[in-house]
Design a protein around this motif. Structure first.
Motif, mmCIF file in Angstrom:
data_model
loop_
_atom_site.group_PDB
_atom_site.id
_atom_site.type_symbol
_atom_site.label_atom_id
_atom_site.label_comp_id
_atom_site.label_asym_id
_atom_site.label_seq_id
_atom_site.Cartn_x
_atom_site.Cartn_y
_atom_site.Cartn_z
ATOM 1 N N LEU A 1 0.651 -1.224 0.109
ATOM 2 C CA LEU A 1 -0.077 0.136 -0.039
ATOM 3 C C LEU A 1 1.015 1.124 -0.155
ATOM 4 O O LEU A 1 1.796 1.344 0.818
ATOM 5 C CB LEU A 1 -0.879 -0.030 1.317
ATOM 6 N N CYS A 2 0.582 2.255 -0.810
ATOM 7 C CA CYS A 2 1.619 3.262 -0.974
ATOM 8 C C CYS A 2 1.167 4.163 0.112
ATOM 9 O O CYS A 2 0.058 4.609 0.564
ATOM 10 C CB CYS A 2 1.151 4.252 -2.436
ATOM 11 N N GLU A 3 2.262 4.800 1.002
ATOM 12 C CA GLU A 3 1.852 5.482 2.190
ATOM 13 C C GLU A 3 1.578 6.831 1.787
ATOM 14 O O GLU A 3 0.964 7.621 2.649
ATOM 15 C CB GLU A 3 3.074 5.418 2.929
ATOM 16 N N GLY A 4 1.623 7.358 0.579
ATOM 17 C CA GLY A 4 1.185 8.615 0.310
ATOM 18 C C GLY A 4 -0.357 8.836 -0.207
ATOM 19 O O GLY A 4 -1.057 9.459 0.478
ATOM 20 N N CYS A 5 -0.618 7.555 -1.186
ATOM 21 C CA CYS A 5 -2.246 7.918 -1.765
ATOM 22 C C CYS A 5 -2.925 6.676 -1.531
ATOM 23 O O CYS A 5 -4.289 6.649 -1.758
ATOM 24 C CB CYS A 5 -1.962 8.050 -3.198
ATOM 25 N N TYR A 6 -2.258 5.530 -0.991
ATOM 26 C CA TYR A 6 -3.052 4.583 -0.506
ATOM 27 C C TYR A 6 -3.380 3.489 -1.728
ATOM 28 O O TYR A 6 -4.368 2.866 -1.564
ATOM 29 C CB TYR A 6 -4.046 4.658 0.628
ATOM 30 N N PRO B 1 7.042 5.313 -1.411
ATOM 31 C CA PRO B 1 5.713 5.837 -2.336
ATOM 32 C C PRO B 1 5.814 5.359 -3.859
ATOM 33 O O PRO B 1 6.664 4.995 -4.221
ATOM 34 C CB PRO B 1 6.325 7.500 -2.077
ATOM 35 N N CYS B 2 4.504 5.184 -4.272
ATOM 36 C CA CYS B 2 4.502 4.747 -5.632
ATOM 37 C C CYS B 2 5.100 5.603 -6.693
ATOM 38 O O CYS B 2 5.374 7.158 -6.328
ATOM 39 C CB CYS B 2 2.709 4.591 -5.811
ATOM 40 N N ARG B 3 4.965 5.385 -7.748
ATOM 41 C CA ARG B 3 5.458 6.083 -8.887
ATOM 42 C C ARG B 3 4.736 7.704 -9.113
ATOM 43 O O ARG B 3 5.595 8.567 -9.339
ATOM 44 C CB ARG B 3 5.226 5.396 -10.205
ATOM 45 N N LEU B 4 3.429 7.623 -8.687
ATOM 46 C CA LEU B 4 2.877 8.888 -8.984
ATOM 47 C C LEU B 4 3.018 9.759 -7.654
ATOM 48 O O LEU B 4 3.126 10.955 -8.007
ATOM 49 C CB LEU B 4 1.178 8.668 -8.918
ATOM 50 N N CYS B 5 3.207 9.275 -6.614
ATOM 51 C CA CYS B 5 3.212 10.120 -5.506
ATOM 52 C C CYS B 5 5.009 10.410 -5.529
ATOM 53 O O CYS B 5 5.393 11.667 -5.066
ATOM 54 C CB CYS B 5 3.414 9.204 -4.037
ATOM 55 N N ALA B 6 5.901 9.817 -6.159
ATOM 56 C CA ALA B 6 7.038 10.115 -6.300
ATOM 57 C C ALA B 6 7.457 11.002 -7.068
ATOM 58 O O ALA B 6 8.592 11.842 -7.261
ATOM 59 C CB ALA B 6 8.229 8.887 -6.324
HETATM 60 ZN ZN LIG Z 1 1.060 6.912 -4.063
#
Ligand SMILES: [Zn+2]
Length: 192
Positions: free
Chosen positions: A50-55, A62-67
């Motif tokens: 689970l991405c800690e930024g956007c879940y 963090p996932c590609r989009l959050c990073a």
């Molecule tokens: Zn994310």
């Protein structure tokens, strides 16, 4: 075979007949087909976090989009499920951040506010960098209720709150659309 049929039957939308058909298919298909399925299944849980930024569900946090530091930190698009995030992303029309709730409010199914990542969203909104929250929950009773409920909870933070438009689909035909859809199209009309 019985074990596999029983496992397939636990999947949404798969009954006894489909489960049996899938099992027979795998039995008669080349070995590689079953091996690939088994490998994908065993890696699915092991390598998905689970991405800690956007879940969102992702292979790293963090996932590609959050990073991605090219994206707009001041806008958050709120969606119900990871699949919805992918749908918005495919549109190419949104360059902000996302927040995956993990479902929608549905009292009859036992889905209350505590089951969704609402406090996490409140925390992000309170961080001060957010200017707008776009609710891209589904245009059905649960999605509308979820957007309305969260909007009231975060309204006091002074952020702009918006809802995705709904109305006639592209290529649609007014004559055959239901009256709610036509009504929404009139209400959500845009200037020419
Ligand atoms: Zn994310």
């Amino acid at each position: 075979m019985d074990r596999l049929v029983a496992s397939f039957k636990r999947l949404p939308g798969i009954g006894e007949k489909s489960a049996t058909r899938l099992t027979f298919f795998l039995l008669s298909a080349p070995d590689q087909i079953a091996a690939e399925l088994a490998d994908a299944l065993s890696r699915l849980k092991r390598e998905t976090v689970l991405c800690e930024g956007c879940y969102d569900l992702t292979d790293r946090s963090p996932c590609r989009l959050c990073a991605d530091d090219q994206r707009d930190d001041s806008v958050i698009c709120v969606v119900e499920e990871p699949g919805d995030l992918q749908a918005v992303e495919r549109s190419g029309q949104f360059k902000g951040r996302y927040h995956v709730l993990g479902g929608a409010l549905s009292p009859l199914d036992g889905m209350g506010p505590n089951h969704l990542r609402i406090p996490e969203l409140e925390r992000r909104v309170r961080s001060g960098t957010i200017r707008e929250v776009i609710f891209a929950t589904n245009p059905n009773a649960e999605g509308e209720a979820t957007a309305g409920y969260i909007a009231e909870r975060i309204r006091s933070n002074g952020v702009a709150l918006s809802r995705i438009a709904c109305g006639m689909p592209l290529g649609g035909d007014l004559e055959y659309a239901d009256h709610v859809t036509v009504g929404n199209s009139i209400e959500n009309r845009r200037k020419l």
